[in-house]
Design a protein around this motif. Sequence first.
Motif, PDB file in Angstrom:
ATOM      1  N   THR A 112       0.854  -1.179   0.000  1.00 19.64           N
ATOM      2  CA  THR A 112       0.000   0.000   0.000  1.00 19.64           C
ATOM      3  C   THR A 112       0.895   1.235   0.000  1.00 19.64           C
ATOM      4  OG1 THR A 112      -1.652  -1.176   1.294  1.00 19.64           O
ATOM      5  CG2 THR A 112      -1.863   1.213   1.188  1.00 19.64           C
ATOM      6  N   VAL A 113       0.630   2.133  -0.931  1.00 17.74           N
ATOM      7  CA  VAL A 113       1.370   3.393  -1.001  1.00 17.74           C
ATOM      8  C   VAL A 113       0.422   4.487  -0.530  1.00 17.74           C
ATOM      9  CG1 VAL A 113       2.614   4.991  -2.489  1.00 17.74           C
ATOM     10  CG2 VAL A 113       2.756   2.534  -2.924  1.00 17.74           C
ATOM     11  N   LYS A 114       0.887   5.263   0.438  1.00 20.35           N
ATOM     12  CA  LYS A 114       0.068   6.332   1.013  1.00 20.35           C
ATOM     13  C   LYS A 114       0.780   7.664   0.859  1.00 20.35           C
ATOM     14  CE  LYS A 114      -1.884   3.311   4.543  1.00 20.35           C
ATOM     15  NZ  LYS A 114      -2.201   3.170   5.966  1.00 20.35           N
ATOM     16  N   GLY A 115      -0.007   8.705   0.735  1.00 21.14           N
ATOM     17  CA  GLY A 115       0.558  10.040   0.639  1.00 21.14           C
ATOM     18  C   GLY A 115      -0.517  11.093   0.785  1.00 21.14           C
ATOM     19  N   VAL A 116      -0.073  12.330   0.873  1.00 23.20           N
ATOM     20  CA  VAL A 116      -0.982  13.472   1.008  1.00 23.20           C
ATOM     21  C   VAL A 116      -0.900  14.266  -0.286  1.00 23.20           C
ATOM     22  CG1 VAL A 116      -1.517  15.543   2.335  1.00 23.20           C
ATOM     23  CG2 VAL A 116      -0.598  13.517   3.498  1.00 23.20           C
ATOM     24  N   ASP A 117      -2.046  14.423  -0.952  1.00 16.49           N
ATOM     25  CA  ASP A 117      -2.040  15.129  -2.234  1.00 16.49           C
ATOM     26  C   ASP A 117      -1.862  16.628  -2.025  1.00 16.49           C
ATOM     27  OD1 ASP A 117      -4.539  16.282  -1.656  1.00 16.49           O
ATOM     28  OD2 ASP A 117      -5.624  15.152  -3.171  1.00 16.49           O
ATOM     29  N   PRO A 118      -1.610  17.375  -3.114  1.00 15.00           N
ATOM     30  CA  PRO A 118      -1.345  18.811  -2.975  1.00 15.00           C
ATOM     31  C   PRO A 118      -2.466  19.606  -2.291  1.00 15.00           C
ATOM     32  CG  PRO A 118      -0.636  18.062  -5.132  1.00 15.00           C
ATOM     33  CD  PRO A 118      -1.375  16.910  -4.489  1.00 15.00           C
ATOM     34  N   SER A 119      -3.700  19.100  -2.327  1.00  9.77           N
ATOM     35  CA  SER A 119      -4.799  19.812  -1.670  1.00  9.77           C
ATOM     36  C   SER A 119      -4.948  19.427  -0.202  1.00  9.77           C
ATOM     37  CB  SER A 119      -6.115  19.555  -2.413  1.00  9.77           C
ATOM     38  OG  SER A 119      -6.511  18.209  -2.256  1.00  9.77           O
ATOM     39  N   GLY A 120      -4.125  18.462   0.273  1.00  7.65           N
ATOM     40  CA  GLY A 120      -4.146  18.092   1.681  1.00  7.65           C
ATOM     41  C   GLY A 120      -4.904  16.821   2.008  1.00  7.65           C
ATOM     42  N   ARG A 121      -5.444  16.134   1.002  1.00 12.51           N
ATOM     43  CA  ARG A 121      -6.178  14.894   1.248  1.00 12.51           C
ATOM     44  C   ARG A 121      -5.234  13.705   1.322  1.00 12.51           C
ATOM     45  NH1 ARG A 121     -10.191  14.614  -3.571  1.00 12.51           N
ATOM     46  NH2 ARG A 121      -8.282  15.345  -4.512  1.00 12.51           N
ATOM     47  N   ALA A 122      -5.432  12.859   2.316  1.00 11.09           N
ATOM     48  CA  ALA A 122      -4.653  11.621   2.419  1.00 11.09           C
ATOM     49  C   ALA A 122      -5.246  10.598   1.457  1.00 11.09           C
ATOM     50  CB  ALA A 122      -4.697  11.088   3.838  1.00 11.09           C
ATOM     51  N   MET A 123      -4.366   9.925   0.713  1.00  7.72           N
ATOM     52  CA  MET A 123      -4.818   8.948  -0.266  1.00  7.72           C
ATOM     53  C   MET A 123      -3.987   7.682  -0.141  1.00  7.72           C
ATOM     54  SD  MET A 123      -5.536  11.374  -3.555  1.00  7.72           S
ATOM     55  CE  MET A 123      -6.700  10.268  -4.285  1.00  7.72           C
ATOM     56  N   SER A 124      -4.592   6.539  -0.491  1.00  5.98           N
ATOM     57  CA  SER A 124      -3.908   5.251  -0.459  1.00  5.98           C
ATOM     58  C   SER A 124      -4.105   4.547  -1.797  1.00  5.98           C
ATOM     59  CB  SER A 124      -4.482   4.360   0.650  1.00  5.98           C
ATOM     60  OG  SER A 124      -4.263   4.915   1.904  1.00  5.98           O
ATOM     61  N   PHE A 125      -3.070   3.790  -2.204  1.00  8.66           N
ATOM     62  CA  PHE A 125      -3.098   3.065  -3.462  1.00  8.66           C
ATOM     63  C   PHE A 125      -2.583   1.659  -3.214  1.00  8.66           C
ATOM     64  CE2 PHE A 125      -2.371   7.514  -4.186  1.00  8.66           C
ATOM     65  CZ  PHE A 125      -3.283   7.846  -5.166  1.00  8.66           C
ATOM     66  N   ALA A 126      -3.297   0.653  -3.716  1.00 12.61           N
ATOM     67  CA  ALA A 126      -2.875  -0.737  -3.570  1.00 12.61           C
ATOM     68  C   ALA A 126      -1.985  -1.111  -4.745  1.00 12.61           C
ATOM     69  CB  ALA A 126      -4.086  -1.652  -3.521  1.00 12.61           C
ATOM     70  N   CYS A 127      -0.887  -1.821  -4.450  1.00 12.16           N
ATOM     71  CA  CYS A 127       0.045  -2.285  -5.478  1.00 12.16           C
ATOM     72  C   CYS A 127       0.358  -3.753  -5.216  1.00 12.16           C
ATOM     73  CB  CYS A 127       1.338  -1.476  -5.441  1.00 12.16           C
ATOM     74  SG  CYS A 127       1.090   0.285  -5.755  1.00 12.16           S
ATOM     75  N   GLY A 128       0.418  -4.538  -6.274  1.00  8.20           N
ATOM     76  CA  GLY A 128       0.627  -5.971  -6.122  1.00  8.20           C
ATOM     77  C   GLY A 128       2.065  -6.380  -5.876  1.00  8.20           C
ATOM     78  N   THR A 129       3.021  -5.599  -6.383  1.00 11.62           N
ATOM     79  CA  THR A 129       4.426  -5.976  -6.240  1.00 11.62           C
ATOM     80  C   THR A 129       5.237  -4.809  -5.705  1.00 11.62           C
ATOM     81  OG1 THR A 129       5.090  -5.258  -8.454  1.00 11.62           O
ATOM     82  CG2 THR A 129       4.245  -7.521  -8.255  1.00 11.62           C
ATOM     83  N   ASP A 130       6.453  -5.115  -5.243  1.00  7.06           N
ATOM     84  CA  ASP A 130       7.322  -4.054  -4.749  1.00  7.06           C
ATOM     85  C   ASP A 130       7.712  -3.091  -5.859  1.00  7.06           C
ATOM     86  OD1 ASP A 130       8.935  -5.936  -6.002  1.00  7.06           O
ATOM     87  OD2 ASP A 130      10.426  -6.004  -4.404  1.00  7.06           O
ATOM     88  N   GLU A 131       7.886  -3.604  -7.085  1.00  2.00           N
ATOM     89  CA  GLU A 131       8.228  -2.729  -8.202  1.00  2.00           C
ATOM     90  C   GLU A 131       7.090  -1.758  -8.511  1.00  2.00           C
ATOM     91  OE1 GLU A 131       8.517  -6.121  -8.591  1.00  2.00           O
ATOM     92  OE2 GLU A 131      10.704  -6.362  -8.603  1.00  2.00           O
ATOM     93  N   GLN A 132       5.854  -2.243  -8.466  1.00  2.00           N
ATOM     94  CA  GLN A 132       4.707  -1.366  -8.700  1.00  2.00           C
ATOM     95  C   GLN A 132       4.614  -0.303  -7.608  1.00  2.00           C
ATOM     96  OE1 GLN A 132       1.594  -4.284  -8.798  1.00  2.00           O
ATOM     97  NE2 GLN A 132       1.611  -4.429 -11.036  1.00  2.00           N
ATOM     98  N   ALA A 133       4.890  -0.700  -6.382  1.00  2.00           N
ATOM     99  CA  ALA A 133       4.856   0.257  -5.276  1.00  2.00           C
ATOM    100  C   ALA A 133       5.915   1.341  -5.468  1.00  2.00           C
ATOM    101  CB  ALA A 133       5.060  -0.472  -3.948  1.00  2.00           C
ATOM    102  N   MET A 134       7.111   0.952  -5.910  1.00  2.00           N
ATOM    103  CA  MET A 134       8.175   1.925  -6.119  1.00  2.00           C
ATOM    104  C   MET A 134       7.804   2.886  -7.237  1.00  2.00           C
ATOM    105  SD  MET A 134      11.162   2.632  -4.777  1.00  2.00           S
ATOM    106  CE  MET A 134      10.574   4.305  -4.744  1.00  2.00           C
ATOM    107  N   GLU A 135       7.251   2.357  -8.335  1.00  2.00           N
ATOM    108  CA  GLU A 135       6.828   3.215  -9.437  1.00  2.00           C
ATOM    109  C   GLU A 135       5.735   4.186  -8.980  1.00  2.00           C
ATOM    110  OE1 GLU A 135       5.764   0.710 -12.730  1.00  2.00           O
ATOM    111  OE2 GLU A 135       7.818  -0.016 -12.955  1.00  2.00           O
ATOM    112  N   LYS A 136       4.828   3.714  -8.122  1.00  2.00           N
ATOM    113  CA  LYS A 136       3.748   4.581  -7.628  1.00  2.00           C
ATOM    114  C   LYS A 136       4.321   5.693  -6.746  1.00  2.00           C
ATOM    115  CE  LYS A 136      -0.192   4.466  -8.146  1.00  2.00           C
ATOM    116  NZ  LYS A 136      -1.020   5.263  -9.087  1.00  2.00           N
TER     117      LYS A 136
END
Length: 63
Positions: A3-27
């Motif tokens: 799971t890749v998490k971050g705060v977008d430029p407007s201040g909203r926290a967002m999460s993204f599911a990734c199947g592999t470590d490479e996909q997570a790094m690219e995200k």
Amino acid sequence: MFTVKGVDPSGRAMSFACGTDEQAMEKTWELQRRGFRDVMVVNPSGRVYGAAAFERTLDIDWD
């Protein structure tokens, strides 16, 4: 699943599911390019890494 998490430029926290470590790094790279801050990765065992620390755990050959 990673799971890749971050705060977008407007201040909203967002999460993204990734199947592999490479996909997570690219995200993480994509989110940072898009201006997200506090980007982190949660691995399948629940360990949390900052984007830079996660990148160091991967065996990326830059040559």
